[in-house]
Design a protein around this motif. Structure first.
Motif, PDB file in Angstrom:
ATOM      1  N   SER A 275      -2.075   0.164  52.486  1.00 56.66           N
ATOM      2  CA  SER A 275      -3.184  -0.115  53.409  1.00 56.66           C
ATOM      3  C   SER A 275      -2.679  -0.737  54.708  1.00 56.66           C
ATOM      4  CB  SER A 275      -4.198  -1.047  52.742  1.00 56.66           C
ATOM      5  OG  SER A 275      -4.755  -0.461  51.591  1.00 56.66           O
ATOM      6  N   SER A 276      -1.746  -1.662  54.593  1.00 59.37           N
ATOM      7  CA  SER A 276      -1.198  -2.311  55.787  1.00 59.37           C
ATOM      8  C   SER A 276      -0.447  -1.316  56.664  1.00 59.37           C
ATOM      9  CB  SER A 276      -0.252  -3.447  55.381  1.00 59.37           C
ATOM     10  OG  SER A 276      -0.930  -4.404  54.599  1.00 59.37           O
ATOM     11  N   SER A 277       0.358  -0.469  56.013  1.00 61.39           N
ATOM     12  CA  SER A 277       1.090   0.550  56.771  1.00 61.39           C
ATOM     13  C   SER A 277       0.124   1.553  57.396  1.00 61.39           C
ATOM     14  CB  SER A 277       2.080   1.283  55.860  1.00 61.39           C
ATOM     15  OG  SER A 277       3.038   0.397  55.346  1.00 61.39           O
ATOM     16  N   GLY A 278      -0.988   1.816  56.700  1.00 62.95           N
ATOM     17  CA  GLY A 278      -1.998   2.713  57.248  1.00 62.95           C
ATOM     18  C   GLY A 278      -2.623   2.169  58.511  1.00 62.95           C
ATOM     19  N   MET A 279      -2.860   0.858  58.555  1.00 66.76           N
ATOM     20  CA  MET A 279      -3.403   0.246  59.767  1.00 66.76           C
ATOM     21  C   MET A 279      -2.396   0.310  60.910  1.00 66.76           C
ATOM     22  SD  MET A 279      -5.958  -1.103  61.267  1.00 66.76           S
ATOM     23  CE  MET A 279      -7.091  -1.598  59.964  1.00 66.76           C
ATOM     24  N   LEU A 280      -1.125   0.083  60.586  1.00 64.26           N
ATOM     25  CA  LEU A 280      -0.094   0.201  61.614  1.00 64.26           C
ATOM     26  C   LEU A 280      -0.021   1.633  62.137  1.00 64.26           C
ATOM     27  CD1 LEU A 280       2.146  -1.136  63.240  1.00 64.26           C
ATOM     28  CD2 LEU A 280       3.725  -0.654  61.352  1.00 64.26           C
ATOM     29  N   SER A 281      -0.162   2.596  61.234  1.00 61.02           N
ATOM     30  CA  SER A 281      -0.177   3.995  61.660  1.00 61.02           C
ATOM     31  C   SER A 281      -1.402   4.296  62.518  1.00 61.02           C
ATOM     32  CB  SER A 281      -0.153   4.923  60.440  1.00 61.02           C
ATOM     33  OG  SER A 281       1.090   4.873  59.789  1.00 61.02           O
ATOM     34  N   ALA A 282      -2.542   3.679  62.191  1.00 63.96           N
ATOM     35  CA  ALA A 282      -3.743   3.866  63.004  1.00 63.96           C
ATOM     36  C   ALA A 282      -3.536   3.297  64.407  1.00 63.96           C
ATOM     37  CB  ALA A 282      -4.940   3.187  62.330  1.00 63.96           C
ATOM     38  N   PHE A 283      -2.842   2.166  64.495  1.00 67.43           N
ATOM     39  CA  PHE A 283      -2.500   1.595  65.797  1.00 67.43           C
ATOM     40  C   PHE A 283      -1.704   2.604  66.618  1.00 67.43           C
ATOM     41  CE2 PHE A 283       0.859  -0.363  68.338  1.00 67.43           C
ATOM     42  CZ  PHE A 283       0.144  -1.193  69.197  1.00 67.43           C
ATOM     43  N   PHE A 284      -0.686   3.197  65.990  1.00 70.00           N
ATOM     44  CA  PHE A 284       0.166   4.120  66.724  1.00 70.00           C
ATOM     45  C   PHE A 284      -0.515   5.466  66.965  1.00 70.00           C
ATOM     46  CE2 PHE A 284       3.635   1.238  65.357  1.00 70.00           C
ATOM     47  CZ  PHE A 284       4.105   0.949  66.625  1.00 70.00           C
ATOM     48  N   LEU A 285      -1.512   5.809  66.143  1.00 70.69           N
ATOM     49  CA  LEU A 285      -2.291   7.007  66.431  1.00 70.69           C
ATOM     50  C   LEU A 285      -3.105   6.810  67.706  1.00 70.69           C
ATOM     51  CD1 LEU A 285      -3.324   9.816  65.664  1.00 70.69           C
ATOM     52  CD2 LEU A 285      -5.074   8.706  64.252  1.00 70.69           C
ATOM     53  N   CYS A 286      -3.767   5.661  67.816  1.00 70.75           N
ATOM     54  CA  CYS A 286      -4.474   5.325  69.061  1.00 70.75           C
ATOM     55  C   CYS A 286      -3.499   5.281  70.223  1.00 70.75           C
ATOM     56  CB  CYS A 286      -5.182   3.980  68.916  1.00 70.75           C
ATOM     57  SG  CYS A 286      -6.530   3.947  67.722  1.00 70.75           S
ATOM     58  N   PHE A 287      -2.344   4.716  69.962  1.00 69.56           N
ATOM     59  CA  PHE A 287      -1.269   4.586  70.940  1.00 69.56           C
ATOM     60  C   PHE A 287      -0.850   5.973  71.452  1.00 69.56           C
ATOM     61  CE2 PHE A 287       3.214   4.089  72.038  1.00 69.56           C
ATOM     62  CZ  PHE A 287       3.294   2.830  72.592  1.00 69.56           C
ATOM     63  N   ALA A 288      -0.603   6.898  70.506  1.00 65.93           N
ATOM     64  CA  ALA A 288      -0.136   8.239  70.877  1.00 65.93           C
ATOM     65  C   ALA A 288      -1.212   9.028  71.604  1.00 65.93           C
ATOM     66  CB  ALA A 288       0.323   8.988  69.628  1.00 65.93           C
ATOM     67  N   LEU A 289      -2.445   8.991  71.092  1.00 68.92           N
ATOM     68  CA  LEU A 289      -3.528   9.754  71.720  1.00 68.92           C
ATOM     69  C   LEU A 289      -3.807   9.254  73.130  1.00 68.92           C
ATOM     70  CD1 LEU A 289      -6.015  10.127  68.720  1.00 68.92           C
ATOM     71  CD2 LEU A 289      -4.526  11.878  69.725  1.00 68.92           C
ATOM     72  N   ALA A 290      -3.693   7.944  73.338  1.00 68.26           N
ATOM     73  CA  ALA A 290      -3.908   7.402  74.683  1.00 68.26           C
ATOM     74  C   ALA A 290      -2.886   7.978  75.662  1.00 68.26           C
ATOM     75  CB  ALA A 290      -3.812   5.870  74.648  1.00 68.26           C
ATOM     76  N   ARG A 291      -1.625   8.004  75.256  1.00 72.24           N
ATOM     77  CA  ARG A 291      -0.590   8.527  76.149  1.00 72.24           C
ATOM     78  C   ARG A 291      -0.736  10.032  76.367  1.00 72.24           C
ATOM     79  NH1 ARG A 291       5.041   5.259  74.603  1.00 72.24           N
ATOM     80  NH2 ARG A 291       4.454   3.333  75.705  1.00 72.24           N
ATOM     81  N   LEU A 292      -1.141  10.746  75.337  1.00 72.68           N
ATOM     82  CA  LEU A 292      -1.257  12.202  75.461  1.00 72.68           C
ATOM     83  C   LEU A 292      -2.470  12.610  76.284  1.00 72.68           C
ATOM     84  CD1 LEU A 292      -0.361  13.241  71.794  1.00 72.68           C
ATOM     85  CD2 LEU A 292       1.061  13.560  73.830  1.00 72.68           C
TER      86      LEU A 292
END
Length: 400
Positions: free
Chosen positions: A240-257
């Motif tokens: 669950s914790s790693s999933g939240m970190l992945s969600a952070f980086f998903l938002c991170f990636a989509l913002a840049r793209l």
């Protein structure tokens, strides 16, 4: 085409190497019996390796060319994976991790210089797009790392050492594309470059250093502390914790793209103010709101993602004949900020724990909240620095 392949693959590998540590750190901490302050010191010392690499990479680029430096950076990262795998003692592990950050620092400067040379049109869009690949790999890195640590081969569980070996050996792929690339800009004569002394007198670059340093400390600290925070403060499991970190980086990636064109339309400095302020607001709200607002930790990635590539785009536009030196100067001082930042976060956690009871659940919770609050504070300081820079440039009609 091969230049783009090298840049995009480079950012993918960089994301893997930088953000696999989230799920690994609690296990590293357990194996070597480190407290939070010692963990912060470890991360700071490794950021020091990053800082050292940033300080000499541009010089090596002028001597050997960007192609050779890029290949060497990837090779250092692959070699560090081998050393981490065989690290049975803490000193050997620390040295191996330090080497990985040397490779990361060289790669950071190399990719930034290459991007500044290639992306001469739609600079903000292309910088954010290329850095978006870092966000994409960062999104899946914690989940892949968590999965790899559970893989068993012939009765041997990979754990965090084997995970790092697999992840870092992927650096071989961009080495191949780099060999087939022809890199521009190495033919520029020394007298055509803007000297460092000119940059030292420019208040604009110093303000950019502040924006980038505070912003990147806030960005990188999430990879090192979010999983740790969620597991210890809220009792979440590793998945669950790693999933939240992945969600952070998903938002991170989509913002840049997706939001890169917005930086070209709004202007680079206004974009920095808007996005860093958004990240600070999300981080503080997530801490204050408790577990029910934990999703805002992930949403903070939308704002913080835009800072680094937008600063690189600003530098490429403002200093076309001195981008190598300007990038090295800015990123080196940013690395110094990272060293201090991780140490401060670990130290704040220990101090606040002591105030509320070092061995009590409340003390641990308040300490982790205060430490993570430093991450939000850094984003807020990036916003303040951006406002000062905008006022300075607006008065001189030099906004970009």
């Amino acid at each position: 085409m091969m230049q783009l392949v090298t840049i995009f693959l480079g950012f993918i590998i960089f994301g893997f190497s930088e953000n696999s540590k989230g799920p690994a750190i609690p296990r590293i901490q357990f194996d070597f019996m480190l407290n939070e302050s010692q963990l912060g010191t470890l991360l700071s010392l490794n950021a020091l390796g990053y800082l050292i690499a940033c300080s000499f990479t541009a010089y090596l680029t002028r001597i050997w060319g960007i192609q050779s430096v890029t290949v060497i950076s990837f090779a250092a990262m692959a070699l560090s994976g081998v050393f981490i795998f065989f690290s049975a003692s803490y000193p050997l592990f620390s040295a191996s991790y330090f080497l990985m950050y040397i490779g990361n620092g060289m790669l950071e400067i190399g990719l930034a210089i290459l991007g500044a040379r290639i992306f001469v049109k739609n600079t903000g869009t292309m910088m954010n797009l290329s850095h978006g690949f870092y966000g994409l790999s960062s999104t899946v890195a914690p989940l892949i790392a968590t999965g790899l640590m559970e893989v068993t081969i012939n009765g041997y569980t990979l754990d965090w050492r084997g995970m790092y070996l697999v992840m870092l050996m992927l650096s071989v792929l961009p080495i191949i594309s780099a060999f087939f690339s022809k890199f521009p800009g190495d033919e520029m004569k020394q007298e055509e470059r803007v000297p460092l002394t000119t940059f030292l007198k420019d208040p604009v670059l110093w303000l950019m250093v502040c924006i980038l340093s505070f912003g990147v400390v806030s960005e990188l600290a999430v990879g090192g502390w979010l999983v740790n925070f969620l597991e210890k403060a809220y009792g979440w499991d590793a998945v669950s914790s790693s999933g939240m970190l992945s969600a952070f980086f998903l938002c991170f990636a989509l913002a840049r793209l997706l939001l890169g064109p917005l930086t070209d339309k709004m202007g680079f400095v206004l974009s920095l103010i808007l996005f860093s302020g958004t990240s600070a607001a999300c981080t503080f709200a997530a801490i204050a709101g408790g577990e029910r607002l934990a999703f805002l930790f992930a949403a903070a990635g939308i704002g913080i993602a835009m800072i680094y590539p937008t600063v690189m785009a600003f530098i490429a536009k403002r200093y076309p004949n001195g981008s190598d030196t300007a990038i090295t100067f800015t990123v080196t001082l940013m690395g110094l900020g990272s060293v201090i930042g991780n140490y401060v976060i670990g130290g704040v956690i220990e101090v606040v724990k002591g105030i509320f009871g070092a061995d009590s659940p409340l003390g641990l919770l308040r300490g982790l909240q205060a430490g993570y609050g430093v991450i939000g504070l850094c984003a807020a300081l990036s916003t303040v620095s951006g406002i000062i820079l905008y006022v300075y440039l607006f008065k001189r009609k030099e906004t970009i």
